[in-house]
Design a protein around this motif. Sequence first.
Motif, PDB file in Angstrom:
ATOM      1  N   GLN A  85      20.096 -12.256  15.479  1.00 49.54           N
ATOM      2  CA  GLN A  85      18.709 -12.660  15.637  1.00 49.54           C
ATOM      3  C   GLN A  85      17.793 -11.447  15.666  1.00 49.54           C
ATOM      4  N   PHE A  86      18.293 -10.312  16.144  1.00 48.77           N
ATOM      5  CA  PHE A  86      17.542  -9.053  16.073  1.00 48.77           C
ATOM      6  C   PHE A  86      17.276  -8.701  14.607  1.00 48.77           C
ATOM      7  N   ALA A  87      18.333  -8.739  13.787  1.00 46.39           N
ATOM      8  CA  ALA A  87      18.215  -8.390  12.371  1.00 46.39           C
ATOM      9  C   ALA A  87      17.271  -9.333  11.646  1.00 46.39           C
ATOM     10  N   LEU A  88      17.371 -10.618  11.916  1.00 44.63           N
ATOM     11  CA  LEU A  88      16.534 -11.598  11.235  1.00 44.63           C
ATOM     12  C   LEU A  88      15.072 -11.443  11.635  1.00 44.63           C
ATOM     13  N   HIS A  89      14.828 -11.225  12.913  1.00 44.88           N
ATOM     14  CA  HIS A  89      13.450 -11.050  13.378  1.00 44.88           C
ATOM     15  C   HIS A  89      12.835  -9.822  12.710  1.00 44.88           C
ATOM     16  N   GLU A  90      13.575  -8.717  12.703  1.00 42.29           N
ATOM     17  CA  GLU A  90      13.071  -7.495  12.087  1.00 42.29           C
ATOM     18  C   GLU A  90      12.813  -7.688  10.594  1.00 42.29           C
ATOM     19  N   ALA A  91      13.768  -8.284   9.897  1.00 45.26           N
ATOM     20  CA  ALA A  91      13.642  -8.437   8.448  1.00 45.26           C
ATOM     21  C   ALA A  91      12.451  -9.323   8.082  1.00 45.26           C
ATOM     22  N   ILE A  92      12.285 -10.428   8.775  1.00 42.05           N
ATOM     23  CA  ILE A  92      11.173 -11.338   8.469  1.00 42.05           C
ATOM     24  C   ILE A  92       9.838 -10.664   8.781  1.00 42.05           C
ATOM     25  N   LEU A  93       9.785  -9.967   9.903  1.00 45.19           N
ATOM     26  CA  LEU A  93       8.562  -9.251  10.280  1.00 45.19           C
ATOM     27  C   LEU A  93       8.177  -8.235   9.200  1.00 45.19           C
ATOM     28  N   VAL A  94       9.141  -7.450   8.735  1.00 41.15           N
ATOM     29  CA  VAL A  94       8.865  -6.419   7.738  1.00 41.15           C
ATOM     30  C   VAL A  94       8.445  -7.044   6.408  1.00 41.15           C
ATOM     31  N   LEU A  95       9.155  -8.062   5.967  1.00 42.73           N
ATOM     32  CA  LEU A  95       8.780  -8.730   4.717  1.00 42.73           C
ATOM     33  C   LEU A  95       7.363  -9.305   4.802  1.00 42.73           C
ATOM     34  N   ALA A  96       7.042  -9.925   5.918  1.00 43.29           N
ATOM     35  CA  ALA A  96       5.721 -10.524   6.077  1.00 43.29           C
ATOM     36  C   ALA A  96       4.630  -9.461   5.979  1.00 43.29           C
ATOM     37  N   ARG A  97       4.783  -8.379   6.706  1.00 37.26           N
ATOM     38  CA  ARG A  97       3.769  -7.325   6.675  1.00 37.26           C
ATOM     39  C   ARG A  97       3.672  -6.710   5.283  1.00 37.26           C
ATOM     40  N   MET A  98       4.807  -6.476   4.646  1.00 46.04           N
ATOM     41  CA  MET A  98       4.803  -5.818   3.345  1.00 46.04           C
ATOM     42  C   MET A  98       4.140  -6.690   2.277  1.00 46.04           C
ATOM     43  N   LEU A  99       4.501  -7.955   2.227  1.00 46.94           N
ATOM     44  CA  LEU A  99       3.928  -8.842   1.207  1.00 46.94           C
ATOM     45  C   LEU A  99       2.460  -9.151   1.477  1.00 46.94           C
ATOM     46  N   HIS A 100       2.066  -9.091   2.734  1.00 45.18           N
ATOM     47  CA  HIS A 100       0.658  -9.295   3.081  1.00 45.18           C
ATOM     48  C   HIS A 100      -0.179  -8.092   2.648  1.00 45.18           C
ATOM     49  N   ARG A 101       0.428  -6.930   2.667  1.00 42.54           N
ATOM     50  CA  ARG A 101      -0.296  -5.664   2.472  1.00 42.54           C
ATOM     51  C   ARG A 101      -0.277  -5.175   1.027  1.00 42.54           C
ATOM     52  N   TYR A 102       0.803  -5.509   0.289  1.00 39.46           N
ATOM     53  CA  TYR A 102       0.979  -4.961  -1.057  1.00 39.46           C
ATOM     54  C   TYR A 102       1.334  -6.055  -2.061  1.00 39.46           C
ATOM     55  N   ASP A 103       0.908  -5.822  -3.295  1.00 42.69           N
ATOM     56  CA  ASP A 103       1.529  -6.497  -4.433  1.00 42.69           C
ATOM     57  C   ASP A 103       2.693  -5.629  -4.875  1.00 42.69           C
ATOM     58  N   ILE A 104       3.810  -6.257  -5.209  1.00 43.46           N
ATOM     59  CA  ILE A 104       5.001  -5.496  -5.575  1.00 43.46           C
ATOM     60  C   ILE A 104       5.373  -5.814  -7.025  1.00 43.46           C
ATOM     61  N   ALA A 105       5.890  -4.811  -7.720  1.00 47.82           N
ATOM     62  CA  ALA A 105       6.342  -4.990  -9.092  1.00 47.82           C
ATOM     63  C   ALA A 105       7.539  -4.082  -9.337  1.00 47.82           C
ATOM     64  N   GLY A 106       8.583  -4.654  -9.909  1.00 45.05           N
ATOM     65  CA  GLY A 106       9.763  -3.880 -10.245  1.00 45.05           C
ATOM     66  C   GLY A 106       9.793  -3.560 -11.729  1.00 45.05           C
ATOM     67  N   ASP A 107      10.659  -2.650 -12.095  1.00 39.09           N
ATOM     68  CA  ASP A 107      10.849  -2.299 -13.498  1.00 39.09           C
ATOM     69  C   ASP A 107      11.565  -3.460 -14.184  1.00 39.09           C
ATOM     70  N   PRO A 108      10.952  -4.100 -15.178  1.00 40.15           N
ATOM     71  CA  PRO A 108      11.614  -5.243 -15.820  1.00 40.15           C
ATOM     72  C   PRO A 108      12.929  -4.886 -16.485  1.00 40.15           C
ATOM     73  N   ALA A 109      13.121  -3.614 -16.813  1.00 39.99           N
ATOM     74  CA  ALA A 109      14.359  -3.188 -17.468  1.00 39.99           C
ATOM     75  C   ALA A 109      15.484  -2.923 -16.470  1.00 39.99           C
TER      76      ALA A 109
END
Length: 505
Positions: free
Chosen positions: A416-440
Motif C-alpha cells: 500500500q506504500f508503493a501504490l500510494h506513492e505511485a498513484i501520487l506521482v503519476l497524478a502530479r506528473m500528468l497534471h503538470r506535464y504533457d508527455i510524449a515518447g519516441d514513436p520509434a
Amino acid sequence: MRNDWSGQTFPHPSGRRPIVGDALGAEVRAPLQSTMRRAEGLGPIFELQVFDQKFVFVTGAELAAELADESRFAKGLSPALVALREFAGQGLFTAYNDETNWALAHDLLRPAFTKAAMQRYHPVMLAAAQELFDTWDGREGSVDVSADMTKLTMETISRTAFSTDFGSFSRAEPHPFIPAMIAALKAGQRKGSLNAMPGAGLMAKRIDKKNAHHQAYVDSLLDGIIAERRNASEPDDSDLLGIMLHTPHPETGERLDDLNIRHQILTFLVAGHETTSGALSFALYYLSRDPAVLAKAQAEVDQVLGPDRDAEPTFEQVAKFRYLRRVLDEGLRLWPTAPAFTRSPRETTVLSTGHTMRPEDWAIVILPLMHRDPAVWGDDADAFDPDRFLPENSRGRKPHSYKPFGTGERSCIGRQFALHEAILVLARMLHRYDIAGDPAYELQIAERLTLMPTGFELSLTPRTPSVVASVDEAQAEPSEVCPASSIDQSGFHATSHGCPSGSAK
C-alpha cells in the motif's frame, strides 16, 4: 537446493544437451524473458535443466492458484533468493519461513503501514516528487524515465525508512552508498546465477573477495545510523527505523536486534525502490503509447486537482484517482516488476497435474505469463487495457489470478506504500506535464532484481489543466470501491490490498 522432484520429468524446450542440459538456450542478461519465450507450447508447468539443477516453472493461472493455497504451500527460496541472503540476511524478503526474525519483524512492522503511518509518509512523498519536478523544469531535452523514477523512489524510501536524504536531485554524483549497494546486490545476483554451474563455489569466493569493500561500506554506514539513533536521548518512531528500534512485540515484548534491523532496512531499500520505480516506468510507457488512455488519465487528475498545475493531492485525494490505479494495475499485470515467486509444499502432496511434490521441491510461478493466461484474461491478454480492472469486469474473475505483490502471508508488506506513492506521482506528473515518447522506441526490459524499461525517454511539456466536469461527476463509481483492485485477486479482502485505509498483511 537441488530441486530434483524425485526424478519426475516435465515438458522442456527442444535442444537439451548432455551435461549442460537446457543452459545453452538461456540469455545471461535476460534470463526471465528468454524463459518466457522458451515456455511457448509447453503447457502450464515445465522444466529447465541447467547442469545438475532442475528449475520447474508454472505459467497457468489454475495451477498457480493451487500453489497459492496457504494451507498446503508456503514461500520457497530459489537459488537467487538464497544468494541474496548474503546481502539482506533474514530480511522480510529473504528469510526462511521458520526463522523467528521473520515473524517478529513482520508483526513489528505492520503498524508502519497503517493509515496513520501512511499519512505521515504522504508529505515526504510529495516533497521528493517536487524535487524531481524542479530538476525537470531546469533541464532541456527528454528525460530518462527509469533513471529518474529510480532516484525518486530511492529518496522516498530512504527518507521514510530511516530519515536519510541521499541527495539524488542535488548532488552531481550519486551518494557513495548507492553504487556500493548496487554493486553488493549485483554480486549476490551473480552468485545466484552461477549456483548450478561446475566450480560455482570457487567463482563465488572470487566474487565475494571483489565485492567485500562494497558490502563493508553498506554495512558500516547503516550500522552507524542505527547506533546513532539507538543512543539518541529522545526516541523517534516517525520512520521505519524508529519503529524497529523502539517498538516491542505487543504480546512477547521481543525486539529486533541491530543486525536484523540492518537487514530489514536493506530489504526495504532494495525492494521498496526498484519495484515502485519499475511500476511507474511501465505505467508511463503505456500511457505514452495510447493517446486515449493518456487523455482519460489527465482528465481524471484535472477533475480531482483542479486548474492549478502546481496543486498537490491531499492524502484523501489519492484514493480518488481510480482510473490511474487501473492504469497502474494493468501495467503490473503485463510486467509485474517482481516477476516471480517460489512455492514449496508444507508436506508431501500431489498436484492436480499428478506430480508429487515434497517440501524440499520448489516451483517458480512466472507472473508475466500467468497474468496473460487466456483462460482468465481472454484472447487479447497481451493488450494493455486498464478497463480490465473496472469492478464489473473484475467481478467473478478467478481468485489468485493477479499477484503483482506475491501471495499469502509472505506477500509484500509495503504494497500500500508503493501504490500510494505511485498513484501520487503519476497524478502530479500528468497534471503538470504533457508527455510524449519516441514513436520509434520499442520496449526493452532490463532484468535486475526487478524488471525495468531501459532506454525509455519522454519529452515533457508544461501543460495547463482543464476542468471539464466536477469531481463528483468524475467519480461515477461507488464510493466504497477501493482504488486498490476492487476485486479480491490476491486472496485478501480488498481493503487490505493497497487501500490507504487498510491494514498491512
